[in-house]
Design a protein around this motif. Sequence first.
Motif, PDB file in Angstrom:
ATOM      1  N   ARG A  93       0.738  -1.168  -0.065  1.00 52.41           N
ATOM      2  CA  ARG A  93      -0.029   0.082   0.038  1.00 52.41           C
ATOM      3  C   ARG A  93       0.809   1.308  -0.009  1.00 52.41           C
ATOM      4  O   ARG A  93       0.576   2.226  -0.839  1.00 52.41           O
ATOM      5  CB  ARG A  93      -0.923   0.011   1.265  1.00 52.41           C
ATOM      6  N   LYS A  94       2.084   1.326   0.811  1.00 51.15           N
ATOM      7  CA  LYS A  94       2.978   2.495   0.925  1.00 51.15           C
ATOM      8  C   LYS A  94       3.630   2.823  -0.537  1.00 51.15           C
ATOM      9  O   LYS A  94       3.626   3.917  -1.042  1.00 51.15           O
ATOM     10  CB  LYS A  94       3.840   2.138   1.781  1.00 51.15           C
ATOM     11  N   LEU A  95       3.855   1.421  -1.030  1.00 47.75           N
ATOM     12  CA  LEU A  95       4.446   1.775  -2.490  1.00 47.75           C
ATOM     13  C   LEU A  95       3.610   2.361  -3.348  1.00 47.75           C
ATOM     14  O   LEU A  95       3.927   3.158  -4.442  1.00 47.75           O
ATOM     15  CB  LEU A  95       5.122   0.125  -2.981  1.00 47.75           C
ATOM     16  N   ARG A  96       2.428   1.785  -3.543  1.00 54.06           N
ATOM     17  CA  ARG A  96       1.334   2.163  -4.478  1.00 54.06           C
ATOM     18  C   ARG A  96       1.040   3.843  -4.108  1.00 54.06           C
ATOM     19  O   ARG A  96       0.625   4.480  -5.113  1.00 54.06           O
ATOM     20  CB  ARG A  96       0.081   1.402  -4.227  1.00 54.06           C
ATOM     21  N   GLU A  97       0.906   4.296  -2.971  1.00 53.96           N
ATOM     22  CA  GLU A  97       0.768   5.744  -2.456  1.00 53.96           C
ATOM     23  C   GLU A  97       2.009   6.460  -3.169  1.00 53.96           C
ATOM     24  O   GLU A  97       1.651   7.755  -3.400  1.00 53.96           O
ATOM     25  CB  GLU A  97       0.405   6.087  -1.258  1.00 53.96           C
ATOM     26  N   GLU A  98       2.958   5.936  -3.032  1.00 54.37           N
ATOM     27  CA  GLU A  98       4.185   6.817  -3.414  1.00 54.37           C
ATOM     28  C   GLU A  98       4.613   6.852  -4.740  1.00 54.37           C
ATOM     29  O   GLU A  98       5.172   7.797  -5.282  1.00 54.37           O
ATOM     30  CB  GLU A  98       5.416   6.430  -2.333  1.00 54.37           C
ATOM     31  N   GLY A  99       4.171   5.683  -5.493  1.00 53.51           N
ATOM     32  CA  GLY A  99       4.569   5.552  -6.885  1.00 53.51           C
ATOM     33  C   GLY A  99       5.891   5.011  -7.261  1.00 53.51           C
ATOM     34  O   GLY A  99       6.713   5.047  -6.332  1.00 53.51           O
ATOM     35  N   PRO A 100       6.201   5.024  -8.596  1.00 54.38           N
ATOM     36  CA  PRO A 100       7.595   4.492  -8.771  1.00 54.38           C
ATOM     37  C   PRO A 100       8.502   5.699  -8.294  1.00 54.38           C
ATOM     38  O   PRO A 100       8.340   6.827  -8.449  1.00 54.38           O
ATOM     39  CB  PRO A 100       7.379   4.402 -10.343  1.00 54.38           C
TER      40      PRO A 100
END
Length: 252
Positions: free
Chosen positions: A245-252
Amino acid sequence: MSYEAPAFQKMSFVCPRCGVLAKQEWYKLLYDPDDALNKVSETLRYLLQQDSNPIFSDADRERLLSSALKLLRQAFKVPKEKGRELWIALCQYCGSFSLWLGERMLYPQTGEVPPLHPDMPPAIRELYEEARGVLPASPRASAALLRVALEGLLEEAEYEKGSLADRLKRAHEEGKLTTQTYKLAGVLRLAGNAAAHYELWKIDPSQGQEDREMILALFEFLNEVTEELIAKPKRLEEMEQKLSRKLREEGP
């Protein structure tokens, strides 16, 4: 595994009924009987003295008062020890209660058995509590119930087919159980098997303390299996979900 053991008037501890670290609400049920009797005595004496047309002599009044107090002492009778007030602690998680006489917990009688693992599934918790309850009367019955609980844990972890020994071996080979915990589970399995078969049970339950110490260790073993089969995978899944979830929120 660290835990907050139950203690008198502690605001939160691991509930001995549900095994969850939860807030406890305390309620006093019975006041000091000596204090109650003194108040009753004063009230009776006052009422007897207010009779404008006394039908009792002074001696009769004293005998009546003495007899009434004797009956009340029996009604208010509690064990004579320090801390004679009766309390209940109401668990705010499961709604169950523990009963205390002063600083001593009267119910449930957990003895020396370690608290169950907080992530233990409900059906396994029931078996754990049943094994704990029968321990004072029969270590053999307690061992047999813990063996059933071990089998249930493997089913909860989706090891449902084959003998108990085979399922434990697969869990070990797949990395779900460490070598040490696999060995502990093996001891638990063998003790449960021995308890369930008359000819295999070599320890005499009438001997008492030696048997109980052995069974106490089996409770600990079951908690260790719960930690590795249930609790660790649960924590790992939660961490993976948070990270994704954190990776999706921060993006690439």
